[in-house]
Design a protein around this motif. Structure first.
Motif, PDB file in Angstrom:
ATOM      1  N   LYS A 216       0.874  -1.174   0.000  1.00  0.00           N
ATOM      2  CA  LYS A 216       0.000   0.000   0.000  1.00  0.00           C
ATOM      3  C   LYS A 216       0.901   1.210   0.000  1.00  0.00           C
ATOM      4  O   LYS A 216       1.842   1.284   0.784  1.00  0.00           O
ATOM      5  CB  LYS A 216      -0.883   0.011   1.242  1.00  0.00           C
ATOM      6  N   ASP A 217       0.619   2.151  -0.903  1.00  0.00           N
ATOM      7  CA  ASP A 217       1.446   3.359  -0.909  1.00  0.00           C
ATOM      8  C   ASP A 217       0.626   4.542  -0.403  1.00  0.00           C
ATOM      9  O   ASP A 217      -0.596   4.466  -0.303  1.00  0.00           O
ATOM     10  CB  ASP A 217       2.059   3.637  -2.285  1.00  0.00           C
ATOM     11  N   TYR A 218       1.325   5.591  -0.064  1.00  0.00           N
ATOM     12  CA  TYR A 218       0.693   6.808   0.476  1.00  0.00           C
ATOM     13  C   TYR A 218       1.071   7.951  -0.445  1.00  0.00           C
ATOM     14  O   TYR A 218       2.233   8.326  -0.522  1.00  0.00           O
ATOM     15  CB  TYR A 218       1.147   7.032   1.927  1.00  0.00           C
ATOM     16  N   TYR A 289      -4.271  -0.282 -14.423  1.00  0.00           N
ATOM     17  CA  TYR A 289      -3.077  -1.095 -14.640  1.00  0.00           C
ATOM     18  C   TYR A 289      -1.881  -0.171 -14.761  1.00  0.00           C
ATOM     19  O   TYR A 289      -1.979   0.909 -15.353  1.00  0.00           O
ATOM     20  CB  TYR A 289      -3.145  -1.825 -15.981  1.00  0.00           C
ATOM     21  N   ASN A 290      -0.728  -0.632 -14.258  1.00  0.00           N
ATOM     22  CA  ASN A 290       0.541  -0.042 -14.660  1.00  0.00           C
ATOM     23  C   ASN A 290       1.379  -1.191 -15.198  1.00  0.00           C
ATOM     24  O   ASN A 290       1.176  -2.349 -14.805  1.00  0.00           O
ATOM     25  CB  ASN A 290       1.248   0.647 -13.493  1.00  0.00           C
ATOM     26  N   VAL A 291       2.302  -0.875 -16.067  1.00  0.00           N
ATOM     27  CA  VAL A 291       3.026  -1.947 -16.756  1.00  0.00           C
ATOM     28  C   VAL A 291       4.452  -2.086 -16.236  1.00  0.00           C
ATOM     29  O   VAL A 291       5.360  -2.482 -16.953  1.00  0.00           O
ATOM     30  CB  VAL A 291       2.993  -1.732 -18.281  1.00  0.00           C
ATOM     31  N   PRO A 296       6.800   4.248  -4.551  1.00  0.00           N
ATOM     32  CA  PRO A 296       7.818   3.579  -3.737  1.00  0.00           C
ATOM     33  C   PRO A 296       7.496   2.154  -3.279  1.00  0.00           C
ATOM     34  O   PRO A 296       8.243   1.629  -2.449  1.00  0.00           O
ATOM     35  CB  PRO A 296       7.882   4.485  -2.512  1.00  0.00           C
ATOM     36  N   GLU A 297       6.456   1.506  -3.812  1.00  0.00           N
ATOM     37  CA  GLU A 297       6.146   0.156  -3.320  1.00  0.00           C
ATOM     38  C   GLU A 297       7.346  -0.791  -3.451  1.00  0.00           C
ATOM     39  O   GLU A 297       7.599  -1.622  -2.567  1.00  0.00           O
ATOM     40  CB  GLU A 297       4.958  -0.450  -4.077  1.00  0.00           C
ATOM     41  N   THR A 298       8.070  -0.680  -4.577  1.00  0.00           N
ATOM     42  CA  THR A 298       9.208  -1.588  -4.811  1.00  0.00           C
ATOM     43  C   THR A 298      10.220  -1.519  -3.670  1.00  0.00           C
ATOM     44  O   THR A 298      10.810  -2.535  -3.293  1.00  0.00           O
ATOM     45  CB  THR A 298       9.913  -1.229  -6.139  1.00  0.00           C
TER      46      THR A 298
HETATM   47  N1  GLY Z   1       3.084   4.167  -6.354  1.00  0.00           N
HETATM   48  C1  GLY Z   1       2.257   4.276  -7.502  1.00  0.00           C
HETATM   49  C2  GLY Z   1       2.956   4.207  -8.770  1.00  0.00           C
HETATM   50  O1  GLY Z   1       4.090   3.764  -8.870  1.00  0.00           O
HETATM   51  O2  GLY Z   1       2.346   4.564  -9.773  1.00  0.00           O
END
Ligand code: GLY
Ligand code: AMP
Length: 424
Positions: A216-218, A289-291, A296-298
């Motif tokens: 989960k990102d903020y 979707y993102n590809v 910063p989740e990574t």
């Molecule tokens: N944290 C959301 C993104 O990378 O788009």
């Protein structure tokens, strides 16, 4: 083998850190990289969409695999560029070709894909100047607030959420009139979904997939999720509400239909898929979707990945991902982003960063830094992601906060309330 990572943020530093630990790696290059990535490989100053320059590097440095961090080169066709070049064709690119990248590059394309493959998502209508009246009627059929999205890439700024119907009508006209340039020549009007968001990541070779740790990102600058949107102020993994029951629904209703949908639509997809989800009364809906991986989740997720990432990438490249092992640490991870005062508005670059060597127990992933003489200086709004592990996210966060306090640079700011919405 020799690997080239494309990108310059915390996500790419996290990739570099992880890839450099693989016994399979010989030389690692990062284009363009930052002060952090320079510790794990060689930075090469080249733009992420300068494909001819990237081609030169790949040939000169005998690169065996290219890992693409951000979306822009993917949407602009870096993978297609490789496939079309006799000398590059056999060098695997981790990241989809431009057709698959349309899942992120065009909201209209993504929505049509979701509908075609019966993936739960918000009701929508795509509008251009030609069917504006139909769009306005559709909006009148929805309840406030109104969600308006520029179809194309708009550096994360293309989504407007507006309470008032008259203002929303005005905004559609402005968007179609060029508010986001070409990106908003088509606008997607969406039903507003109310719930709590999370990011689910998968990696696929186009046939099978593996699910990476959920996060989960903020996004907002201010505590309590207030103020302007940023590139991300921190993240935690795993996410307590994304439990086994929820994740089973996500897999059955969203991940499997997506991977099968790509196959049915003959979209050869090799790389990460990022599912931006919202849980509405514990039912998952796909927002976007993102590809690529999230940032910063990574910077949190990577700490929980026990397997060799290069091994997984080889599975993607060779089309035998199903035979590869994915081990996830059950511990929690968190990352706290240190940003420059003023960000995401006006901020300064070039501040000297000190006391990095006093950090204990956390891993620092640089986001916007560069080396200047024998100093590390700030080189962006988001500066350093302070990542830690713990038995739960509170423990991981506490360690990151402690180290966030240790690192010094002028006008440093970070959010101190991450996870506030997850504490029962
Ligand atoms: N944290 C959301 C993104 O990378 O788009
Ligand atoms: P997107 O770029 O599509 O992820 O949208 C950016 C943000 O807008 C998301 O992270 C959500 O917080 C919010 N958002 C997008 N679509 C919706 C929707 N249909 N309902 C509620 N919130 C949304």
């Amino acid at each position: 083998m020799n690997i080239l990572i494309i990108g310059s943020g915390g996500r790419e530093h996290a990739f570099a850190w992880k890839i450099s630990r693989s016994p399979k790696i010989n030389q690692l290059y990062i284009a363009p990289g930052n002060a952090g990535t320079a510790e794990f490989g060689t930075n090469i100053e080249v733009g992420v969409t300068d494909f001819p320059a990237i081609r030169t590097i790949v040939l000169e440095k005998h690169i065996h695999m290219v890992v693409v961090g951000p979306e822009v080169p993917l949407v602009e066709g870096i993978h297609d560029f490789f496939l079309a070049d006799r000398q590059l064709r056999d060098i695997p690119v981790i990241g989809p070709a431009s057709l698959g990248a349309q899942l992120e590059g065009s909201k209209d394309f993504a929505k049509k894909f979701m509908m075609r493959h019966h993936i739960p998502t918000a009701a929508y209508l795509s509008v251009t100047k030609e069917n504006l009246e139909e769009g306005i009627r559709f909006m009148h059929s929805l309840k406030a607030p109104y969600v308006l999205k520029a179809d194309g890439l708009a550096a994360g700024k293309g989504v407007l959420i507006i309470e008032n119907l008259a203002e929303a009508e005005q905004s559609i006209r402005e968007m179609l009139g060029g508010m986001f340039g070409q990106a908003s020549e088509t606008v997607v009007i969406e039903e507003f979904l109310s719930g709590i968001e999370c990011s689910v990541f998968a990696i696929t070779d186009g046939k099978s997939y593996k699910i990476l740790p959920v996060a989960k990102d903020y996004k907002r600058i201010g505590e309590g999720d207030t103020g302007l949107n940023t590139g991300g102020m921190g993240a935690i993994s795993p996410v307590p509400f994304a439990d086994e029951v929820f994740m089973k629904k996500v897999e059955e209703r969203i991940i499997v239909p997506t991977v099968n949908g790509l196959l049915k639509d003959s979209i050869d997809y090799k790389g990460f898929i990022f599912f931006g989800l919202i849980s509405v009364n514990s039912e998952p809906y796909l927002i976007e979707y993102n590809v690529r991986m999230g940032d910063p989740e990574t910077e949190a997720v990577i700490l929980r990945l026990k397997s060799d990432l290069v091994e997984l990438f080889e599975g993607v490249a060779q089309g035998n991902l199903s035979e590869r092992q994915l081990d996830i640490d059950t511990a929690s991870a968190a990352t706290v982003m240190l940003v420059a005062g003023g960000y995401p508005g006006v901020y300064q670059k070039g501040a000297v960063i000190s006391d990095l060597d006093k950090v204990e127990g956390s891993i620092l992933f640089h986001s916007g830094t560069k080396v200047s003489g024998n100093e590390v200086i700030t080189n962006g709004g988001r500066v350093i992601a302070v990542s830690s592990k713990g038995k739960d996210f509170s423990e991981a966060l506490a360690l990151s906060y402690r180290n966030a306090g240790v690192i010094q640079f002028k006008d440093k700011f970070f959010r101190r309330d991450l996870g506030f919405d997850l504490i029962k």
